[in-house]
Design a protein around this motif. Structure first.
Motif: not given
Ligand code: FMN
Length: 349
Positions: A21-42
């Motif tokens: 898991a640490i190795k995969s995260l190091k590849y850093n291929f994730l786009p910044g907004n993949l894990f955002s959800v609607e109305n999360e300002e709340i």
């Protein structure tokens, strides 16, 4: 994707799976907004004077040597705690030392503060500016002749770098560490930590991370001492030595700290006790068995200003924060809460 990969990941030794898991995260291929959800300002809130996107943090022990905290922010976490860091590099206990208790949705670990040591980790953080609120969890080396000295050494090094420093007195895997829950030991440690703060110009926070295996008589003493010595927050709780009787998995008798679902209520009950006595004077970060919006809400309603998780991510994978955010927003709407701060302690009002 995770549910597809899970049988493969769970066929690996837990520590190997973690390294992967640490190795995969190091590849850093994730786009910044993949894990955002609607109305999360709340979900926006503040912690130790800083605004964070949501109150869901990654608990200490996952990114022990501060290798991937910026990639972890991309999974949607509102804050990340690295460590436990000790003054000198440490291998930890003999392997195997992490056990999955699948039937119980739990882990037992006796890692023993394996980490790259303060010098390497300091440089790593200096060269990789955190993209969010970063906590640094510190502790003593196993063979230290003077544990207080080890805490002070790490506190001096990391105070300028983290948004907060966690003084970890609650790992069950370093002999003698939990003795710091006793008044005389804790008083000496906290008064010396307070001296470091007084000498510096930084506006940073010191937190204390506490064991769930605490007798009630300790609660008042601890509260008195942390307030006297200007501790800014509590993390409740670390892993437990208790609650094995009703577990189903064959690994239940392994020595080490138990985390995940069987820890959930134990930590929530302790949060309530501390919140009632502290009366909101300093924030509590609630941790232990959070793996859903419901369990996150329970911790907040019991008095936590924010929550952390680790074991939940092992079982549910990297989309867990997204899931919790969605469920928490739904629960807030259903119960009529407009912001996180209003939930804190609402169960006790
Ligand atoms: C494999 C593993 C390693 C951990 N290492 C640390 C550590 O180094 N320092 C620490 O303060 N807590 C450590 N913890 C405890 C977690 O930070 C957290 O307090 C505990 O696991 C309860 O949360 P959870 O039920 O969401 O996992 C570790 C937990 C696990 C499972």
């Amino acid at each position: 994707m995770f549910s597809f990969l899970r049988p493969f990941i769970f066929s690996l030794d837990p520590e190997k799976a973690h390294e992967l898991a640490i190795k995969s995260l190091k590849y850093n291929f994730l786009p910044g907004n993949l894990f955002s959800v609607e109305n999360e300002e709340i979900l926006k809130t503040t912690l130790f004077g800083k605004e964070i996107e949501n109150p869901i943090g990654l608990a200490a022990g996952f990114d022990k040597s501060a290798e991937v905290y910026n990639e972890i922010f991309k999974l949607g976490f509102g804050f990340v705690e690295v460590g436990t860091v000790t003054p000198r590099e440490q291998y930890g206990n003999e392997k195997p030392r992490i056990f999955r208790l699948e039937k119980d949705r739990a882990l037992i670990n006796r890692l023993g503060f394996n980490n790259d040591g303060s010098e390497v980790i300091k440089k790593r953080i200096e060269n990789n500016v955190p993209n969010g609120l970063l906590g640094i969890n510190i502790g003593p080396n196993k063979d230290s002749p003077d544990m207080i000295n080890d805490f002070l050494e790490c506190a001096e090094i990391f105070f300028p770098l983290g948004d907060y420093i966690t003084i970890n007195i609650s790992s069950p895997n370093t002999k003698g560490l939990r003795e710091f829950h006793k008044s005389d030991h804790l008083k000496e440690l906290l008064s010396k930590i307070d001296d470091i703060r007084k000498k510096s110009n930084f506006n940073k926070s010191f937190l204390l991370k506490i064991s769930p295996d605490l007798e009630d008589s300790f609660v008042n003493n601890i509260i008195e001492l942390i307030l006297q010595h200007n501790i800014d927050g509590l993390i409740l709780t670390n892993t437990t030595n208790q609650n094995r009787e009703n577990l189903l998995d064959k690994s239940k008798s392994e020595s080490g700290g138990l985390s995940g679902k069987p820890l959930r209520n134990l930590s929530t009950e302790l949060i309530k006790k501390f919140y009632i006595h502290l009366k909101g004077k300093i924030p509590i970060i609630g941790v232990g068995g959070v793996d859903s919006g419901k369990s996150a809400f329970e911790k907040l309603a019991a008095g936590a200003s924010a929550i952390q998780l680790y074991t939940g991510m092992v079982y549910k994978g990297p989309t867990i924060v997204k899931e919790i955010k969605k469920e928490l927003i739904d629960t807030m709407k259903e119960k009529g809460f407009k912001n996180i701060k209003d939930i804190v302690g609402s169960n006790l009002n």
